[in-house]
Design a protein around this motif. Structure first.
Motif, PDB file in Angstrom:
ATOM      1  N   ALA A   1       0.739  -1.188  -0.035  1.00 15.09           N
ATOM      2  CA  ALA A   1      -0.035   0.148  -0.077  1.00 15.09           C
ATOM      3  C   ALA A   1       1.152   1.348   0.137  1.00 15.09           C
ATOM      4  CB  ALA A   1      -0.795  -0.069   1.339  1.00 15.09           C
ATOM      5  N   LEU A   2       1.917   1.100   0.775  1.00 13.79           N
ATOM      6  CA  LEU A   2       2.889   2.248   0.645  1.00 13.79           C
ATOM      7  C   LEU A   2       3.453   2.457  -0.595  1.00 13.79           C
ATOM      8  CD1 LEU A   2       4.501   4.477   2.495  1.00 13.79           C
ATOM      9  CD2 LEU A   2       6.111   3.025   3.026  1.00 13.79           C
ATOM     10  N   VAL A   3       3.776   1.626  -1.427  1.00 12.39           N
ATOM     11  CA  VAL A   3       4.463   1.565  -2.655  1.00 12.39           C
ATOM     12  C   VAL A   3       3.404   2.365  -3.670  1.00 12.39           C
ATOM     13  CG1 VAL A   3       5.475   0.245  -4.629  1.00 12.39           C
ATOM     14  CG2 VAL A   3       6.180  -0.207  -2.291  1.00 12.39           C
ATOM     15  N   GLN A   4       1.965   1.722  -3.428  1.00  8.72           N
ATOM     16  CA  GLN A   4       0.993   2.146  -4.431  1.00  8.72           C
ATOM     17  C   GLN A   4       0.815   3.637  -4.031  1.00  8.72           C
ATOM     18  OE1 GLN A   4      -2.506  -0.115  -3.890  1.00  8.72           O
ATOM     19  NE2 GLN A   4      -3.231   0.347  -5.908  1.00  8.72           N
ATOM     20  N   THR A   5       1.030   4.086  -2.866  1.00  8.47           N
ATOM     21  CA  THR A   5       0.485   5.474  -2.552  1.00  8.47           C
ATOM     22  C   THR A   5       1.813   6.479  -2.966  1.00  8.47           C
ATOM     23  OG1 THR A   5      -0.700   4.810  -0.396  1.00  8.47           O
ATOM     24  CG2 THR A   5       0.043   7.116  -0.556  1.00  8.47           C
ATOM     25  N   VAL A   6       2.759   5.873  -2.698  1.00 10.04           N
ATOM     26  CA  VAL A   6       4.198   7.009  -2.999  1.00 10.04           C
ATOM     27  C   VAL A   6       4.681   6.714  -4.298  1.00 10.04           C
ATOM     28  CG1 VAL A   6       6.449   7.609  -2.348  1.00 10.04           C
ATOM     29  CG2 VAL A   6       4.681   6.782  -0.433  1.00 10.04           C
ATOM     30  N   GLY A   7       4.801   5.583  -4.860  1.00  6.78           N
ATOM     31  CA  GLY A   7       5.316   5.455  -6.307  1.00  6.78           C
ATOM     32  C   GLY A   7       6.508   4.462  -5.945  1.00  6.78           C
ATOM     33  N   ALA A   8       7.059   3.991  -7.093  1.00  7.95           N
ATOM     34  CA  ALA A   8       8.179   3.212  -7.127  1.00  7.95           C
ATOM     35  C   ALA A   8       9.612   3.682  -6.855  1.00  7.95           C
ATOM     36  CB  ALA A   8       8.020   2.245  -8.276  1.00  7.95           C
ATOM     37  N   GLN A   9       9.701   4.977  -6.865  1.00 10.02           N
ATOM     38  CA  GLN A   9      11.165   5.684  -6.538  1.00 10.02           C
ATOM     39  C   GLN A   9      11.425   5.393  -5.244  1.00 10.02           C
ATOM     40  OE1 GLN A   9      13.132   6.600  -9.190  1.00 10.02           O
ATOM     41  NE2 GLN A   9      11.540   5.548 -10.624  1.00 10.02           N
ATOM     42  N   MET A  10      12.830   4.964  -4.886  1.00 11.93           N
ATOM     43  CA  MET A  10      13.191   4.821  -3.572  1.00 11.93           C
ATOM     44  C   MET A  10      13.426   5.914  -2.794  1.00 11.93           C
ATOM     45  SD  MET A  10      15.868   1.604  -4.801  1.00 11.93           S
ATOM     46  CE  MET A  10      16.097   0.988  -3.163  1.00 11.93           C
ATOM     47  N   SER A  11      13.770   6.974  -3.304  1.00 13.28           N
ATOM     48  CA  SER A  11      14.029   8.249  -2.735  1.00 13.28           C
ATOM     49  C   SER A  11      13.007   8.713  -1.880  1.00 13.28           C
ATOM     50  CB  SER A  11      14.839   9.306  -3.546  1.00 13.28           C
ATOM     51  OG  SER A  11      15.325  10.325  -2.944  1.00 13.28           O
ATOM     52  N   PRO A  12      11.836   9.141  -2.630  1.00 13.63           N
ATOM     53  CA  PRO A  12      10.568   9.356  -1.960  1.00 13.63           C
ATOM     54  C   PRO A  12      10.345   8.491  -0.904  1.00 13.63           C
ATOM     55  CG  PRO A  12      10.116   9.164  -4.324  1.00 13.63           C
ATOM     56  CD  PRO A  12      11.574   9.174  -4.048  1.00 13.63           C
ATOM     57  N   LEU A  13      10.256   7.066  -1.334  1.00 12.85           N
ATOM     58  CA  LEU A  13       9.734   6.021  -0.419  1.00 12.85           C
ATOM     59  C   LEU A  13      10.616   5.990   0.768  1.00 12.85           C
ATOM     60  CD1 LEU A  13       9.443   2.822  -2.715  1.00 12.85           C
ATOM     61  CD2 LEU A  13       7.728   3.838  -1.304  1.00 12.85           C
ATOM     62  N   SER A  14      11.930   6.353   0.724  1.00  9.47           N
ATOM     63  CA  SER A  14      12.617   6.375   1.891  1.00  9.47           C
ATOM     64  C   SER A  14      12.415   7.668   2.914  1.00  9.47           C
ATOM     65  CB  SER A  14      14.347   6.609   1.629  1.00  9.47           C
ATOM     66  OG  SER A  14      15.216   6.525   2.825  1.00  9.47           O
ATOM     67  N   THR A  15      12.010   8.918   2.301  1.00  4.82           N
ATOM     68  CA  THR A  15      11.601   9.913   3.128  1.00  4.82           C
ATOM     69  C   THR A  15      10.323   9.397   3.647  1.00  4.82           C
ATOM     70  OG1 THR A  15      12.455  11.417   1.406  1.00  4.82           O
ATOM     71  CG2 THR A  15      10.822  12.292   2.826  1.00  4.82           C
ATOM     72  N   GLU A  16       9.432   8.791   3.373  1.00  3.15           N
ATOM     73  CA  GLU A  16       8.019   8.343   3.932  1.00  3.15           C
ATOM     74  C   GLU A  16       8.313   7.476   4.866  1.00  3.15           C
ATOM     75  OE1 GLU A  16       5.464  10.080   3.531  1.00  3.15           O
ATOM     76  OE2 GLU A  16       5.883  11.382   1.866  1.00  3.15           O
TER      77      GLU A  16
END
Length: 339
Positions: free
Chosen positions: A174-189
């Motif tokens: 769900a987090l990947v689906q919400t943020v997108g697949a790029q690792m940099s913004p995922l790391s921030t979230e």
């Protein structure tokens, strides 16, 4: 050689004199560079042990001179070199003339006191060039491409566990689906969610829904997911929320059309036996986006997808020409689609 093996070698102190890194996943490249910095340079003496250049304004022979020059007050130095055209497929602006033979000569006997890392801004190298072949033969070439769907979900879980919190696979997806697949913004979230959850805290889908904001593109992505699963009420809720955020209906319609176009392309290429990675490469998409689009596409026949795209094209024309109120037109389209 694969990235995991090289990372293990670096942690064990086995550091090559030359690395050539390329790919679209900037977060992984930065993590690799950070690891090298921690192994080679002392933070208190970084001015003497770290140098950065860009081949757009620095000739390659000056990089070689820097590498051959003995370091001052430190045993070894790290030289970071950004590139677009020497190794990659980007266009050469013609301002700098590189004497490539200087690097070719250096490759045969690299200095023990220097580590050169070439950072290529692009998803592939220009394999036709002799210098690329020479570096591949003498140095360590690493590809940093986006992780696939399951790999990315597993990475999210590991990163959250590293920070002392917990998350289930469904919530990670769900987090990947919400943020997108790029690792940099995922790391921030991930940092934000772990700070909220605390040590040992559990991060679930409700917490993600509460704390993580979606981009317009991600909102449309989820809207189409709801439509594909006949959850019209949830799809309309997202649509109305986008309108509250003053998003332009024509833009929303365009993003919906883009997602259905991807679904049709993925369905067509999968029928031709293309792999998920091949489809991602052909369409310029992240493998996770291809995976989700493929799952969505299974809910529609090709003729249905083509009909939806045709309806969207007509709606776009009517909205732009004033033939229908933009909000009403898109609302009616969604209602028909979910009927």
């Amino acid at each position: 050689m694969d990235v995991k093996t090289v990372l293990k070698q670096i942690k064990q102190g086995q550091i090559a004199p030359i690395y050539l890194c390329y790919g679209t996943e900037k977060y992984q490249i930065q993590e690799f560079v950070s690891l090298l910095q921690s192994q080679i340079t002392d933070p208190e003496q970084r001015d003497f042990s770290l140098a950065s250049y860009d081949l757009a304004d620095t000739p390659i022979e000056m990089i070689v001179e820097e590498a051959e020059m003995l370091p001052f007050l430190v045993e070894r130095k790290l030289i970071l070199v950004r590139d677009v055209s020497l190794f990659g497929t980007g266009k050469d602006n013609g301002k700098i003339e590189h004497k490539v033979e200087a690097l070719t000569s250096y490759l045969s006997n690299p200095a023990e006191h220097s580590v050169i890392v070439f950072l290529v801004q692009g998803d592939k190298l220009d394999e036709r060039k002799k210098i690329v072949k020479a570096v591949k033969a003498a140095g360590t070439v690493l590809s940093f491409m986006p992780l696939g769907g399951s790999e990315l979900t597993s990475w999210v879980i590991r990163e959250i566990e590293k920070r002392g919190s917990r998350i289930g696979r469904e919530a990670a997806e769900a987090l990947v689906q919400t943020v997108g697949a790029q690792m940099s913004p995922l790391s921030t979230e991930i940092d934000k969610l772990c700070l909220y959850a605390g040590q040992g805290g559990m991060i679930d889908s409700a917490v993600i829904e509460q704390l993580v904001a979606r981009t317009t593109e991600q909102n449309v992505f989820v809207m189409v997911e709801h439509i594909a699963n006949l959850r019209l009420e949830q799809a309309l809720d997202i649509f109305y929320e986008l309108l509250k955020q003053r998003e332009e209906p024509i833009k929303i319609a365009s993003l919906i059309a883009r997602q259905f176009r991807i679904m049709l392309q993925v369905k067509d290429m999968a029928r031709q036996s293309y792999s998920q990675q091949q489809i991602a490469s052909q369409l310029g998409l992240h493998p996770y986006a291809v995976k989700i689009a493929g799952e969505q596409a299974r809910k529609f026949e090709p003729s249905r997808l083509k009909g939806i795209l045709s309806d969207l094209a007509q709606l776009d024309y009517r909205m732009k020409s004033g033939g229908i109120d933009k909000v009403l037109g898109l609302e009616l389209f969604l209602l028909r689609l979910g009927a």
